[in-house]
Enzyme design. Sequence first.
Site, PDB file in Angstrom:
ATOM      1  N   HIS A  94      81.021  46.066 -11.451  1.00  0.00           N
ATOM      2  CA  HIS A  94      81.633  47.210 -12.123  1.00  0.00           C
ATOM      3  C   HIS A  94      81.852  46.959 -13.611  1.00  0.00           C
ATOM      4  O   HIS A  94      81.908  45.826 -14.089  1.00  0.00           O
ATOM      5  CB  HIS A  94      82.954  47.588 -11.441  1.00  0.00           C
ATOM      6  N   CYS A  99      85.672  40.873  -7.255  1.00  0.00           N
ATOM      7  CA  CYS A  99      84.576  41.707  -7.734  1.00  0.00           C
ATOM      8  C   CYS A  99      83.974  41.104  -9.002  1.00  0.00           C
ATOM      9  O   CYS A  99      84.521  40.165  -9.586  1.00  0.00           O
ATOM     10  CB  CYS A  99      85.058  43.126  -8.007  1.00  0.00           C
TER      11      CYS A  99
END
Length: 516
Positions: A434, A453
Amino acid sequence: MNRARHHRRARAFPLAMLLAACAVAPPVSARVQPADAPADATKASVASEIRAGVSGKLKDFYGPRGYWPLWVEKDAIGPQADALLALIASVDVDGLAPRDYDPRGLQRLIEEADASPTPKALARADLALSKAFAALVADMRRPARGIGMRYLDPEVEPRDPDPSGLLRAAAVTPSLTDYIQTAGWMSPFYMRLRTARADYRARWGDLPGITVPEGVKLRPGGNTPEIALLRHRLGLAQGAAYDRALAARVRAFQSDHGLAADGIAGGQTISALNRGPAYYDQQLALNMERARLLPGPWVRHVVVDAASARLWYYSKGALDGTMKVVAGARESQTPMMAGMIRYATLNPYWNIPPDLVQSRVAPKILKGASLKGMHYEALADWSANPAPLAQSEVDWGSVAAGRSEVRVRQLPGGDNAMGRVKFMFPNDLGIYLHDTPSRDLFAKPARHFSNGCVRLEDAQRLGRWFFGKQPVADGSAPEQHQPLPQPVPVYLTYLTAVPTAQGVQFLPDVYGRDGD
């Protein structure tokens, strides 16, 4: 044994043989210009012999291509055979045994074809080379057990390679010789580590594994008993002087181990020396096994290395780009996993992990902050369409104490932790790639700060690579999903040995996965 390769004119074959060969037409891609008609006729004759002698899985490869030879150039076995023999001779660095691929038998068949390049001799050599090549590629690709990669989709799960598929992939490359010399079926990470391991063994593997006393700092100009041990450890002549030769040898060792090459044997250098060559060879072998799980560059894919906090993306046999990332912290590690990136989410929410809701969000609210002011919202559950909760409906004291949980998410916007886009490969751990507004972290040499992440240095550039153009949201609505034109494999790995222009950099084992 190296063979001097040369091409001879096509021999004159009996008319009956040529007429029989006419029934075996080469594939369209193999057809040549009229000027090469003698070579074409030779290959057609070889194809006829291959058709008569091929069996098993090799027939699945040769049949669809009209039994056209793979290793014959004009009227001789081509240089790609030399490349294969050279690779076979070096496979001990891959943990394989050269004898398993019968290099002596291959050499004999090639020499027989060189001495008497009849279609039968060329066909025998062609079939034997293809069999050995397919076996070697399959063994190089076969993953070891216990490496810890988790596969999320069947498309990325390792399978026993089919010999015909391995040979077809080789046959369509621009140069089979180059493909073999670079082992183009393997990841570039694997091949660089492979070279590094061979070089490391040659440079440092045979030196005496003695211990140099720690807690001292040895430098040029010194003359102490510890220096004599240092000289011995680095393979230099006996003596106690820290001379130019020793300083140069220390710098070489430092460069090959990712240390500052100042020629001074301080604490880090002596500690690295005392680990011994077997330790570093084992580290290189472990990282080769991790890299073995990655595809070759002809597969369009993305690699994220959590250890070095970097990302690479490949297609059509080449590296298309690389960038920094922020990977998981030690307590919230980025896992080793592989999956298919199937879609991008524009204007994303950030679903805040429950432990962060407990440790960060709830205490702020208890001190007077508001969900609205922080651009958050509370939700009744984790379903796809949850009902919103008013801040007053939540017992924040209970959440802060860990007695209860509540779902909290950050709304889309410039301060959203996901940035403007996230790239999704569905998994139950909630791991994805992301964007991020926290740009300052990319300037740090060690970038292990996320909750697992992967934060991207340049999400927009990666998005253009995925889509062929910049993905753009349709207005301000949250969570807009856009499927990729073609799903792309992504591999999250952990490489603590990184080849460099100077040698190998052994990275800190941040996650403690390398063992003792």
